[in-house]
Design a protein around this motif. Sequence first.
Motif, PDB file in Angstrom:
ATOM      1  N   LEU A   1      -7.696 -22.799  -0.300  1.00  0.00           N
ATOM      2  CA  LEU A   1      -9.109 -22.892  -0.633  1.00  0.00           C
ATOM      3  C   LEU A   1      -9.894 -22.673   0.649  1.00  0.00           C
ATOM      4  O   LEU A   1      -9.745 -23.428   1.612  1.00  0.00           O
ATOM      5  N   LEU A   2     -10.698 -21.632   0.674  1.00  0.00           N
ATOM      6  CA  LEU A   2     -11.507 -21.314   1.844  1.00  0.00           C
ATOM      7  C   LEU A   2     -12.983 -21.416   1.490  1.00  0.00           C
ATOM      8  O   LEU A   2     -13.451 -20.737   0.581  1.00  0.00           O
TER       9      LEU A   2
ATOM     10  N   SER B   1     -14.229 -30.666  -5.074  1.00  0.00           N
ATOM     11  CA  SER B   1     -13.126 -31.562  -5.436  1.00  0.00           C
ATOM     12  C   SER B   1     -12.184 -30.913  -6.438  1.00  0.00           C
ATOM     13  O   SER B   1     -10.953 -31.035  -6.329  1.00  0.00           O
ATOM     14  N   ASP B   2     -12.750 -30.224  -7.415  1.00  0.00           N
ATOM     15  CA  ASP B   2     -11.926 -29.568  -8.438  1.00  0.00           C
ATOM     16  C   ASP B   2     -11.017 -28.514  -7.810  1.00  0.00           C
ATOM     17  O   ASP B   2      -9.834 -28.390  -8.169  1.00  0.00           O
ATOM     18  N   TYR B   3     -11.565 -27.743  -6.880  1.00  0.00           N
ATOM     19  CA  TYR B   3     -10.768 -26.699  -6.240  1.00  0.00           C
ATOM     20  C   TYR B   3      -9.728 -27.298  -5.290  1.00  0.00           C
ATOM     21  O   TYR B   3      -8.607 -26.795  -5.192  1.00  0.00           O
TER      22      TYR B   3
ATOM     23  N   VAL C   1     -13.531 -14.684  -5.088  1.00  0.00           N
ATOM     24  CA  VAL C   1     -14.723 -15.193  -4.422  1.00  0.00           C
ATOM     25  C   VAL C   1     -15.611 -15.892  -5.450  1.00  0.00           C
ATOM     26  O   VAL C   1     -15.956 -15.318  -6.482  1.00  0.00           O
ATOM     27  N   VAL C   2     -15.956 -17.145  -5.156  1.00  0.00           N
ATOM     28  CA  VAL C   2     -16.822 -17.943  -6.022  1.00  0.00           C
ATOM     29  C   VAL C   2     -18.129 -18.183  -5.297  1.00  0.00           C
ATOM     30  O   VAL C   2     -18.143 -18.650  -4.152  1.00  0.00           O
ATOM     31  N   ASP C   3     -19.240 -17.871  -5.927  1.00  0.00           N
ATOM     32  CA  ASP C   3     -20.550 -18.125  -5.349  1.00  0.00           C
ATOM     33  C   ASP C   3     -20.963 -19.538  -5.701  1.00  0.00           C
ATOM     34  O   ASP C   3     -21.307 -19.847  -6.841  1.00  0.00           O
ATOM     35  N   ALA C   4     -20.920 -20.436  -4.720  1.00  0.00           N
ATOM     36  CA  ALA C   4     -21.186 -21.856  -4.982  1.00  0.00           C
ATOM     37  C   ALA C   4     -22.578 -22.083  -5.516  1.00  0.00           C
ATOM     38  O   ALA C   4     -22.813 -22.977  -6.339  1.00  0.00           O
ATOM     39  N   ALA C   5     -23.540 -21.269  -5.095  1.00  0.00           N
ATOM     40  CA  ALA C   5     -24.921 -21.464  -5.530  1.00  0.00           C
ATOM     41  C   ALA C   5     -25.113 -21.140  -7.001  1.00  0.00           C
ATOM     42  O   ALA C   5     -26.084 -21.566  -7.623  1.00  0.00           O
ATOM     43  N   GLU C   6     -24.159 -20.382  -7.605  1.00  0.00           N
ATOM     44  CA  GLU C   6     -24.300 -20.001  -9.004  1.00  0.00           C
ATOM     45  C   GLU C   6     -23.453 -20.881  -9.926  1.00  0.00           C
ATOM     46  O   GLU C   6     -23.529 -20.741 -11.146  1.00  0.00           O
ATOM     47  N   GLU C   7     -22.617 -21.710  -9.361  1.00  0.00           N
ATOM     48  CA  GLU C   7     -21.728 -22.528 -10.199  1.00  0.00           C
ATOM     49  C   GLU C   7     -22.448 -23.763 -10.739  1.00  0.00           C
ATOM     50  O   GLU C   7     -23.340 -24.309 -10.084  1.00  0.00           O
TER      51      GLU C   7
ATOM     52  N   THR D   1      -2.220 -17.394  -3.084  1.00  0.00           N
ATOM     53  CA  THR D   1      -3.518 -16.786  -3.382  1.00  0.00           C
ATOM     54  C   THR D   1      -4.605 -17.549  -2.634  1.00  0.00           C
ATOM     55  O   THR D   1      -4.396 -18.671  -2.152  1.00  0.00           O
ATOM     56  N   VAL D   2      -5.766 -16.938  -2.540  1.00  0.00           N
ATOM     57  CA  VAL D   2      -6.880 -17.546  -1.813  1.00  0.00           C
ATOM     58  C   VAL D   2      -8.110 -17.590  -2.718  1.00  0.00           C
ATOM     59  O   VAL D   2      -8.494 -16.573  -3.307  1.00  0.00           O
ATOM     60  N   THR D   3      -8.681 -18.773  -2.846  1.00  0.00           N
ATOM     61  CA  THR D   3      -9.975 -18.926  -3.532  1.00  0.00           C
ATOM     62  C   THR D   3     -11.035 -19.145  -2.468  1.00  0.00           C
ATOM     63  O   THR D   3     -10.935 -20.080  -1.662  1.00  0.00           O
ATOM     64  N   ILE D   4     -12.032 -18.283  -2.459  1.00  0.00           N
ATOM     65  CA  ILE D   4     -13.083 -18.362  -1.450  1.00  0.00           C
ATOM     66  C   ILE D   4     -14.377 -18.844  -2.103  1.00  0.00           C
ATOM     67  O   ILE D   4     -14.889 -18.203  -3.025  1.00  0.00           O
ATOM     68  N   VAL D   5     -14.876 -19.975  -1.646  1.00  0.00           N
ATOM     69  CA  VAL D   5     -16.159 -20.472  -2.110  1.00  0.00           C
ATOM     70  C   VAL D   5     -17.208 -20.033  -1.091  1.00  0.00           C
ATOM     71  O   VAL D   5     -17.159 -20.429   0.078  1.00  0.00           O
ATOM     72  N   SER D   6     -18.117 -19.188  -1.536  1.00  0.00           N
ATOM     73  CA  SER D   6     -19.159 -18.657  -0.662  1.00  0.00           C
ATOM     74  C   SER D   6     -20.294 -19.665  -0.535  1.00  0.00           C
ATOM     75  O   SER D   6     -20.903 -20.059  -1.526  1.00  0.00           O
TER      76      SER D   6
END
Length: 271
Positions: free
Chosen positions: A241-242, A193-195, A265-271, A170-175
């Motif tokens: 992890l992308l 680091s967590d990802y 897709v994870v929005d880094a600015a909202e985390e 699987t692929v987790t994408i941090v935007s």
Amino acid sequence: MSKNTDDADGSSVLQSKRNATRYQILVQIAERQPAVSQREIADAIGVTAQAVSDYLLDLVEQEYAIKHGRGRYEVTKEGVDWLMSQTDELHEFVQHVSEDVIGQVETETAIAKTAISEGETVSLTMQEGVLRALSGDVGNATAVAVTDANADRDVGITNFDGVVDYDVGTVTIVSVPHVENGGSATVDPDLVSDYVDTHELIATAGTEALAAVRTASFEPHIRFGTVAAVREAAMKGLDVLLLATTNVLSAHTDELREGNISYEVVDAAEE
């Protein structure tokens, strides 16, 4: 009017040089009709112009072609039918060679988990995105070694049987926002680091994404050609992890959807 002996005994273009030449000439006539240059045909198939002239006389006599005048020929219905029958046989032969012959001798490369001898049956697994070969017939997928190899070296394998059992990754994408919208400064290094801890491969697409990974004290495994590389890594069972800058994000998600690869897709600015 009788057909010649090549047809009577069932010879095909694969069995008879004469029929092979007749086949090529008929194809050339069909491409060029009605104005047919014997010299052009001779040059195209590598025979003399006199040979083409002799074959044309034969083809007319066999009713595979009809002559309308000097340098003007046309393939008849009988000629078309003969071409089609020979073409079908050629197609079947090519398919046999491709699937049954070449397919059997196709060689792949694996990493040897144990010492392996040429001619030995090996079991295949997929680990860390790499095909692995283990001495002995103990798995769901096997092959035959075509080279000798010590453990941890590359080994050639062929004659595959069964299916290598592994799960697609699987692929987790941090935007990561574009620099004008805050860039890497908006990405929490602890989030990265967590990802990283739960993924086997780190990829970055875009300068902002690279800066975000390095700020978290990591170095990406993949920086270039990430669209194809991330898809390939996931197809081979790796969880990726992308970190991707927003302006290149859609190119990656389109590729993953096309490959039926699961992603988030994870929005880094909202985390």
